[in-house]
Design a protein around this motif. Structure first.
Motif, PDB file in Angstrom:
ATOM      1  N   ILE A 191       0.851  -1.190   0.000  1.00  8.76           N
ATOM      2  CA  ILE A 191       0.000   0.000   0.000  1.00  8.76           C
ATOM      3  C   ILE A 191       0.888   1.242   0.000  1.00  8.76           C
ATOM      4  N   PHE A 192       0.543   2.204  -0.830  1.00  7.40           N
ATOM      5  CA  PHE A 192       1.244   3.486  -0.881  1.00  7.40           C
ATOM      6  C   PHE A 192       0.324   4.576  -0.351  1.00  7.40           C
ATOM      7  N   TRP A 193       0.925   5.581   0.288  1.00 10.20           N
ATOM      8  CA  TRP A 193       0.173   6.724   0.792  1.00 10.20           C
ATOM      9  C   TRP A 193       0.533   7.972  -0.007  1.00 10.20           C
ATOM     10  N   TYR A 194      -0.479   8.756  -0.303  1.00  9.54           N
ATOM     11  CA  TYR A 194      -0.282  10.014  -1.034  1.00  9.54           C
ATOM     12  C   TYR A 194      -0.933  11.150  -0.261  1.00  9.54           C
ATOM     13  N   LYS A 195      -0.281  12.321  -0.318  1.00 12.59           N
ATOM     14  CA  LYS A 195      -0.922  13.561   0.121  1.00 12.59           C
ATOM     15  C   LYS A 195      -1.157  14.372  -1.141  1.00 12.59           C
ATOM     16  N   GLY A 196      -2.408  14.497  -1.520  1.00 14.05           N
ATOM     17  CA  GLY A 196      -2.703  15.063  -2.821  1.00 14.05           C
ATOM     18  C   GLY A 196      -2.179  14.138  -3.903  1.00 14.05           C
TER      19      GLY A 196
END
Length: 305
Positions: A191-196
């Motif tokens: 799983i990858f996390w993005y901010k915007g």
């Protein structure tokens, strides 16, 4: 007749009977030997005919689950195929997908994979959709026909972030987001996390490395499900924004984070909790209801006076 003649005749009779007995015994022995050869030959022939008949290897997965878009494989293994042919049939409409190594459907997502001199006849389904779920049969054109059924399950895997879609967090506190992916096979990657649109990157601090304690912590692990936890300490107003949890092979989920200076009554995250306490919300609701009823009662009494 003299004694000598009687003795001679008796010896001839005994000799004849012995010869007849020996002949009978020889014939019986020869007959038994020949019969044994015939029986043994027949059994041997039977073993050959049964042993050379095609049969399925049952020690293969026959209930297969994949996610939408992830290539699916149905492995059919046929031993001692001989001059017979293997076909793949879609059960719901009896459509012949493949026969031998040839494809008999215009849907190019279907293909049979069979390495040279291999007993494996694998049906490959690229970019599967939920409509592709169902029973597929691996068939051999024997008489009567042999078939082995395979169940294909195609699921729409979706990530889920615990808590409300909008979070209000105080400046200087910590934000904790937990993303869960529980549906689908266990080969969904990570799983990858993005901010915007920006990827959130996390680097582990080496034991001997002297560095300031990072504000960001990220941990992804498999238990009964794929779980990823993102924690940001010492929040600043600039940490506000849309945070997305993006699995390798599933639909993403997102949450809006608002870093504020004061309290927000609806969805304030306290500590590491993702939602307001149900008990606190219930107490607040009861107090509000009590105050409303008390006001109505007071106004009614004043009106009657």
């Amino acid at each position: 007749m003299g004694l000598r003649a009687i003795h001679y005749r008796t010896m001839n009779i005994i000799s004849y009977r012995i010869k007849v007995g020996v002949a009978v015994i020889v014939i019986m022995v020869l007959g038994f030997f020949n019969e044994s050869q015939v029986v043994a030959g027949t059994a041997h022939y039977g073993e050959d005919s049964v042993g050379s008949f095609p049969y399925f290897e049952y020690n293969v997965p026959r209930n297969v689950t994949t996610v939408v878009g992830q290539t699916a494989f149905l492995h059919c293994r046929v031993e001692q195929l001989g001059d017979k042919a293997v076909s793949w049939i879609r059960k719901r409409d009896l459509h012949i997908l493949t026969a031998g190594i040839l494809t008999y459907t215009s849907d190019q997502r279907f293909q049979v994979i069979r390495p040279e001199k291999s007993e494996n006849w694998t049906l490959q389904i690229k970019f599967p959709q939920e409509r592709d779920a169902g029973i597929y049969e691996c068939q051999v054109n024997t008489e009567p026909k042999m078939s082995l059924a395979f169940q294909l399950n195609v699921v729409e895997a979706k990530a889920h972030i615990l808590g409300p879609a909008d979070l209000y967090v105080k400046t200087g506190s910590s934000l904790s987001l937990t993303c869960i992916l529980s549906q689908g096979p266990h080969d969904l990657g990570t799983i990858f996390w993005y901010k915007g649109s920006n990827l959130i990157e996390y680097k582990e601090v080496e034991e001997n490395e002297v560095a300031e304690e990072p504000r960001l912590h990220l941990k992804t692990e498999w238990t009964e499900q794929l779980t990823s936890r993102l924690r940001i300490d010492k929040l600043m107003p600039g940490d506000s924004g849309n945070y997305s949890c993006v699995p390798t092979m599933a639909e993403a989920a997102s949450v809006n984070v608002h870093v504020i200076n004061g309290e927000h009554p609806a969805a304030m995250q306290h500590g590491n909790a993702n939602t307001a306490s149900p008990c606190a919300l219930s107490v607040n609701l009861l107090i509000s209801l009590y105050c409303t009823l008390a006001t109505l009662y007071t106004n009614t009494i004043d009106g009657l006076r």
